[in-house]
Design a protein around this motif. Structure first.
Motif, PDB file in Angstrom:
ATOM      1  N   GLY A 125       0.794  19.629 -14.038  1.00 13.07           N
ATOM      2  CA  GLY A 125       1.585  18.441 -14.314  1.00 13.07           C
ATOM      3  C   GLY A 125       1.729  17.487 -13.152  1.00 13.07           C
ATOM      4  O   GLY A 125       2.615  16.628 -13.161  1.00 13.07           O
ATOM      5  N   LEU A 126       0.870  17.599 -12.107  1.00 16.15           N
ATOM      6  CA  LEU A 126       0.916  16.686 -10.966  1.00 16.15           C
ATOM      7  C   LEU A 126      -0.435  16.017 -10.767  1.00 16.15           C
ATOM      8  O   LEU A 126      -1.487  16.620 -11.017  1.00 16.15           O
ATOM      9  CB  LEU A 126       1.300  17.420  -9.678  1.00 16.15           C
ATOM     10  N   SER A 127      -0.397  14.788 -10.304  1.00 16.17           N
ATOM     11  CA  SER A 127      -1.602  14.046  -9.971  1.00 16.17           C
ATOM     12  C   SER A 127      -1.325  13.204  -8.737  1.00 16.17           C
ATOM     13  O   SER A 127      -0.403  12.388  -8.728  1.00 16.17           O
ATOM     14  CB  SER A 127      -2.032  13.148 -11.136  1.00 16.17           C
ATOM     15  N   ARG A 128      -2.084  13.466  -7.672  1.00 17.33           N
ATOM     16  CA  ARG A 128      -1.933  12.729  -6.404  1.00 17.33           C
ATOM     17  C   ARG A 128      -0.497  12.780  -5.879  1.00 17.33           C
ATOM     18  O   ARG A 128       0.060  11.776  -5.435  1.00 17.33           O
ATOM     19  CB  ARG A 128      -2.397  11.282  -6.568  1.00 17.33           C
ATOM     20  N   GLY A 129       0.093  13.955  -6.006  1.00 15.32           N
ATOM     21  CA  GLY A 129       1.430  14.167  -5.473  1.00 15.32           C
ATOM     22  C   GLY A 129       2.561  13.699  -6.370  1.00 15.32           C
ATOM     23  O   GLY A 129       3.730  13.871  -6.035  1.00 15.32           O
ATOM     24  N   ILE A 130       2.241  13.139  -7.524  1.00 13.10           N
ATOM     25  CA  ILE A 130       3.250  12.580  -8.418  1.00 13.10           C
ATOM     26  C   ILE A 130       3.274  13.371  -9.723  1.00 13.10           C
ATOM     27  O   ILE A 130       2.225  13.718 -10.268  1.00 13.10           O
ATOM     28  CB  ILE A 130       2.968  11.090  -8.706  1.00 13.10           C
ATOM     29  N   ILE A 131       4.472  13.641 -10.236  1.00  9.36           N
ATOM     30  CA  ILE A 131       4.610  14.384 -11.482  1.00  9.36           C
ATOM     31  C   ILE A 131       4.242  13.499 -12.671  1.00  9.36           C
ATOM     32  O   ILE A 131       4.775  12.406 -12.827  1.00  9.36           O
ATOM     33  CB  ILE A 131       6.052  14.916 -11.637  1.00  9.36           C
ATOM     34  N   ILE A 190      -1.473  13.315  10.494  1.00 13.82           N
ATOM     35  CA  ILE A 190      -2.262  13.158   9.264  1.00 13.82           C
ATOM     36  C   ILE A 190      -2.234  14.463   8.488  1.00 13.82           C
ATOM     37  O   ILE A 190      -2.689  15.497   8.974  1.00 13.82           O
ATOM     38  CB  ILE A 190      -3.717  12.752   9.569  1.00 13.82           C
ATOM     39  N   ASP A 191      -1.681  14.402   7.277  1.00 15.85           N
ATOM     40  CA  ASP A 191      -1.599  15.552   6.381  1.00 15.85           C
ATOM     41  C   ASP A 191      -2.693  15.418   5.330  1.00 15.85           C
ATOM     42  O   ASP A 191      -2.629  14.560   4.449  1.00 15.85           O
ATOM     43  CB  ASP A 191      -0.218  15.611   5.716  1.00 15.85           C
ATOM     44  N   LEU A 192      -3.708  16.275   5.440  1.00 14.90           N
ATOM     45  CA  LEU A 192      -4.847  16.243   4.513  1.00 14.90           C
ATOM     46  C   LEU A 192      -4.567  17.194   3.361  1.00 14.90           C
ATOM     47  O   LEU A 192      -4.864  18.381   3.415  1.00 14.90           O
ATOM     48  CB  LEU A 192      -6.120  16.657   5.257  1.00 14.90           C
ATOM     49  N   GLY A 193      -3.966  16.665   2.307  1.00 15.46           N
ATOM     50  CA  GLY A 193      -3.577  17.479   1.167  1.00 15.46           C
ATOM     51  C   GLY A 193      -4.669  17.586   0.123  1.00 15.46           C
ATOM     52  O   GLY A 193      -5.762  17.039   0.265  1.00 15.46           O
ATOM     53  N   GLY A 194      -4.353  18.289  -0.964  1.00 14.01           N
ATOM     54  CA  GLY A 194      -5.321  18.475  -2.029  1.00 14.01           C
ATOM     55  C   GLY A 194      -5.531  17.232  -2.867  1.00 14.01           C
ATOM     56  O   GLY A 194      -6.651  16.925  -3.269  1.00 14.01           O
ATOM     57  N   GLY A 195      -4.448  16.494  -3.141  1.00 16.71           N
ATOM     58  CA  GLY A 195      -4.540  15.330  -4.006  1.00 16.71           C
ATOM     59  C   GLY A 195      -4.552  14.007  -3.280  1.00 16.71           C
ATOM     60  O   GLY A 195      -5.023  13.001  -3.808  1.00 16.71           O
ATOM     61  N   GLN A 196      -4.023  13.965  -2.071  1.00 14.84           N
ATOM     62  CA  GLN A 196      -3.991  12.730  -1.302  1.00 14.84           C
ATOM     63  C   GLN A 196      -3.839  13.042   0.179  1.00 14.84           C
ATOM     64  O   GLN A 196      -3.541  14.168   0.574  1.00 14.84           O
ATOM     65  CB  GLN A 196      -2.848  11.829  -1.767  1.00 14.84           C
ATOM     66  N   THR A 197      -4.059  12.016   0.995  1.00 16.37           N
ATOM     67  CA  THR A 197      -3.937  12.144   2.448  1.00 16.37           C
ATOM     68  C   THR A 197      -2.829  11.213   2.915  1.00 16.37           C
ATOM     69  O   THR A 197      -2.773  10.049   2.508  1.00 16.37           O
ATOM     70  CB  THR A 197      -5.268  11.771   3.136  1.00 16.37           C
ATOM     71  N   THR A 198      -1.939  11.720   3.760  1.00 13.40           N
ATOM     72  CA  THR A 198      -0.801  10.947   4.246  1.00 13.40           C
ATOM     73  C   THR A 198      -0.868  10.827   5.766  1.00 13.40           C
ATOM     74  O   THR A 198      -1.006  11.839   6.456  1.00 13.40           O
ATOM     75  CB  THR A 198       0.526  11.610   3.858  1.00 13.40           C
ATOM     76  N   HIS A 207       7.375   7.379  16.606  1.00 13.95           N
ATOM     77  CA  HIS A 207       7.549   6.838  17.953  1.00 13.95           C
ATOM     78  C   HIS A 207       9.040   6.752  18.260  1.00 13.95           C
ATOM     79  O   HIS A 207       9.832   6.409  17.384  1.00 13.95           O
ATOM     80  CB  HIS A 207       6.906   5.442  18.060  1.00 13.95           C
ATOM     81  N   ASP A 208       9.409   7.103  19.475  1.00 15.66           N
ATOM     82  CA  ASP A 208      10.814   7.080  19.884  1.00 15.66           C
ATOM     83  C   ASP A 208      11.670   7.945  18.964  1.00 15.66           C
ATOM     84  O   ASP A 208      12.789   7.578  18.611  1.00 15.66           O
ATOM     85  CB  ASP A 208      11.324   5.635  19.919  1.00 15.66           C
ATOM     86  N   HIS A 209      11.100   9.075  18.547  1.00 18.20           N
ATOM     87  CA  HIS A 209      11.773  10.044  17.670  1.00 18.20           C
ATOM     88  C   HIS A 209      12.138   9.461  16.313  1.00 18.20           C
ATOM     89  O   HIS A 209      13.032   9.968  15.636  1.00 18.20           O
ATOM     90  CB  HIS A 209      13.021  10.614  18.352  1.00 18.20           C
ATOM     91  N   GLN A 210      11.448   8.406  15.896  1.00 11.38           N
ATOM     92  CA  GLN A 210      11.703   7.773  14.607  1.00 11.38           C
ATOM     93  C   GLN A 210      10.410   7.632  13.820  1.00 11.38           C
ATOM     94  O   GLN A 210       9.345   7.396  14.389  1.00 11.38           O
ATOM     95  CB  GLN A 210      12.328   6.374  14.796  1.00 11.38           C
ATOM     96  N   LEU A 211      10.517   7.821  12.505  1.00  8.14           N
ATOM     97  CA  LEU A 211       9.380   7.589  11.625  1.00  8.14           C
ATOM     98  C   LEU A 211       9.227   6.085  11.445  1.00  8.14           C
ATOM     99  O   LEU A 211      10.080   5.420  10.870  1.00  8.14           O
ATOM    100  CB  LEU A 211       9.622   8.263  10.270  1.00  8.14           C
ATOM    101  N   LYS A 212       8.118   5.539  11.963  1.00  6.59           N
ATOM    102  CA  LYS A 212       7.936   4.084  11.974  1.00  6.59           C
ATOM    103  C   LYS A 212       7.059   3.560  10.839  1.00  6.59           C
ATOM    104  O   LYS A 212       7.232   2.431  10.381  1.00  6.59           O
ATOM    105  CB  LYS A 212       7.314   3.659  13.311  1.00  6.59           C
ATOM    106  N   TYR A 213       6.103   4.376  10.417  1.00 10.68           N
ATOM    107  CA  TYR A 213       5.126   3.872   9.443  1.00 10.68           C
ATOM    108  C   TYR A 213       4.513   5.047   8.688  1.00 10.68           C
ATOM    109  O   TYR A 213       4.265   6.103   9.264  1.00 10.68           O
ATOM    110  CB  TYR A 213       4.026   3.104  10.189  1.00 10.68           C
ATOM    111  N   VAL A 214       4.300   4.852   7.381  1.00 16.73           N
ATOM    112  CA  VAL A 214       3.655   5.878   6.551  1.00 16.73           C
ATOM    113  C   VAL A 214       2.686   5.190   5.594  1.00 16.73           C
ATOM    114  O   VAL A 214       3.010   4.156   5.004  1.00 16.73           O
ATOM    115  CB  VAL A 214       4.682   6.691   5.737  1.00 16.73           C
ATOM    116  N   THR A 215       1.510   5.766   5.440  1.00 17.43           N
ATOM    117  CA  THR A 215       0.544   5.254   4.472  1.00 17.43           C
ATOM    118  C   THR A 215      -0.138   6.430   3.786  1.00 17.43           C
ATOM    119  O   THR A 215      -0.284   7.506   4.378  1.00 17.43           O
ATOM    120  CB  THR A 215      -0.509   4.345   5.141  1.00 17.43           C
ATOM    121  N   THR A 216      -0.530   6.239   2.536  1.00 21.44           N
ATOM    122  CA  THR A 216      -1.210   7.313   1.792  1.00 21.44           C
ATOM    123  C   THR A 216      -2.571   6.829   1.312  1.00 21.44           C
ATOM    124  O   THR A 216      -2.757   5.658   0.986  1.00 21.44           O
ATOM    125  CB  THR A 216      -0.386   7.759   0.571  1.00 21.44           C
ATOM    126  N   ASP A 217      -3.511   7.754   1.278  1.00 22.37           N
ATOM    127  CA  ASP A 217      -4.832   7.497   0.712  1.00 22.37           C
ATOM    128  C   ASP A 217      -4.972   8.379  -0.525  1.00 22.37           C
ATOM    129  O   ASP A 217      -4.672   9.579  -0.464  1.00 22.37           O
ATOM    130  CB  ASP A 217      -5.936   7.838   1.723  1.00 22.37           C
TER     131      ASP A 217
END
Length: 437
Positions: A41-47, A207-215, A220-230
């Motif tokens: 019931g999941l596709s590319r990380g989404i239910i 870079i997290d290389l998952g089964g359905g998508q890559t994130t 930087h400075d102990h803060q999450l600054k940017y996120v992108t998914t493929d």
């Protein structure tokens, strides 16, 4: 803060669902149970199917319960980075006109005030990251509690995601009979667990290389600054092998795991690989290098798209380089290929917990580690987010129930039309039935 206790992390990936049960005693986190079930019931990380997803969750939870010898009820759920937005936020409250000591409630209230943003209806707040507190104009404060002041401000980042994704995730977990105690952005948890203090401070790409998508996440400075998914991952590599070699998906996955390499230069032309070809009684023999060329083509394509986005924000100039994790990162040669592609230092992260020494367990372990390590200030800020999400779900539930109740009492126009159409259809079918008889 003593965070001793049991924690359960739920990582819902496209290809597998993992449940990690960990116990924290005197600051030490020990894994006592693991569940791993094939995703449904999941596709590319989404239910995309709540019932199937709930069934898969239950299967993984049952495994973890048996191994940990406990009954699992409360879980920390990982949220995928799809359609994510990170925006600055500011909160301000008056503590007391005559000034008094700042309390836990004040920290909660100032975080709640920072959450009051004009979000579109289709978006929902996932998390808030306090960067600093300001008491009566004095900034740079990490924990304002116990200080005396009249006015309390908070500056930070608010992370929001698609409301539909959040709702379906929550619904599937609830349908599996579990209570969601917190929903945490997976890249945020991974950056906390995987990156060391220096990498989080000076800047690193995860870079997290998952089964359905890559994130890809930039910290930087102990803060999450940017996120992108493929929208491509290990599943696409398996499909490529299946199509090119004319073999089943199961055989293709086995070939990838047992003989595959992400860098064809490291593969051998002399090593034979048997392939069960569809429609043939005898396996076809190919060489290891040919298989690796198929894998490398897809991984290189993923890295190319990720690199284009990272170049636009100059992230590849950060001194921390790149850290790879996720199931696909287990492929031999992946570090060498990434080093050539991005032209910066690259390292591989593998959890060191017994029974979890594979990069595919990084996300699940990170969820329990992140939640168990949260400071009191982070917990208080996070409680404002959880309270806000609870109100939204409660309101949505009331609207749904009200709609169902009203539909029971009287027919809507659409229902009436459907009923009339059904009668007409039955009349037409009867006419043709009589005619042909």
């Amino acid at each position: 803060m003593d965070n001793s206790g049991l924690y359960v992390g739920l990582d819902m990936g496209t290809t597998s669902i993992k449940v990690i049960v960990a116990e924290k005693v005197k600051g030490q986190l020990n894994v006592i149970g693991v569940g791993n079930a094939r995703s449904k019931g999941l596709s590319r990380g989404i239910i995309v199917d709540i019932d199937q997803a709930a069934e898969a969750i239950r299967s993984a939870v049952d495994q973890a319960q048996e191994k940990a010898s406990i009954e699992i009820q409360d879980v920390v759920v990982g949220v995928p980075a799809n359609m994510l937005k990170i925006e600055p936020c500011n909160g301000l409250i008056t503590v007391d006109e005559n000034s008094r000591e700042i309390t836990d409630q004040d920290v909660h209230d100032v975080a709640a005030s920072a959450l009051i943003t004009n979000l579109p209806q289709e978006r929902e707040i996932i998390d808030i990251q306090p960067e600093e507190f300001i008491v009566d104009g004095f900034d740079g404060i990490k924990d304002p509690r116990g200080m005396v002041g009249v006015r309390l401000e908070m500056r930070g980042k608010v992370i929001s995601g698609a409301k539909g994704i959040m709702h379906n995730l929550y619904k599937a977990v609830s349908k599996a009979g579990l209570n969601v105690i917190s929903m945490i952005l997976t890249p945020l948890a991974e950056s906390h667990e995987i990156l060391n203090d220096g990498e989080q401070d000076f800047g690193t790409i995860l870079i997290d290389l998952g089964g359905g998508q890559t994130t890809a996440s930039v910290v930087h400075d102990h803060q999450l600054k940017y996120v992108t998914t493929d929208p491509e991952g290990g599943e696409f590599i398996t499909k490529d092998i299946s199509i090119v070699l004319n073999t089943s998906m199961d055989n293709a996955e086995s070939l990838k795991r047992n003989y595959g390499s992400a860098d064809s230069e490291m593969a051998s032309e002399d090593r034979d690989v048997p392939v069960d070809v569809v429609g043939q009684s005898e396996p076809t023999i190919i060489d290891e290098k040919y298989l690796s060329e198929i894998i490398e083509a897809r991984v290189d394509q993923i890295f190319t798209r990720i690199k284009e986005r990272l170049d636009k924000i100059n992230a590849l100039r950060l001194p921390g380089g790149i850290v790879l994790t996720g199931g696909v990162a287990a492929l031999p040669g992946i570090v060498e290929l990434a080093t050539d592609k991005f032209d910066i230092n690259v390292r591989l992260y593998i959890p060191d917990q017994m029974g979890l020494r594979h990069p595919s367990f990084s996300a699940g372990l990170s969820l329990v580690a992140y939640y168990s390590d949260m400071s009191e200030v982070d917990m208080l800020s996070r409680s404002a987010v959880d309270a806000s999400m609870t109100q939204v779900r409660k309101a949505h539930s009331q609207v749904t129930n009200s709609s169902n109740d009203s539909s029971d009492g009287k027919q809507t126009g659409k229902q009436k039309r459907q009923k009339d159409n059904k009668k007409r259809g039955e009349g037409i079918r009867k006419f043709f039935s009589d005619f042909f008889e």
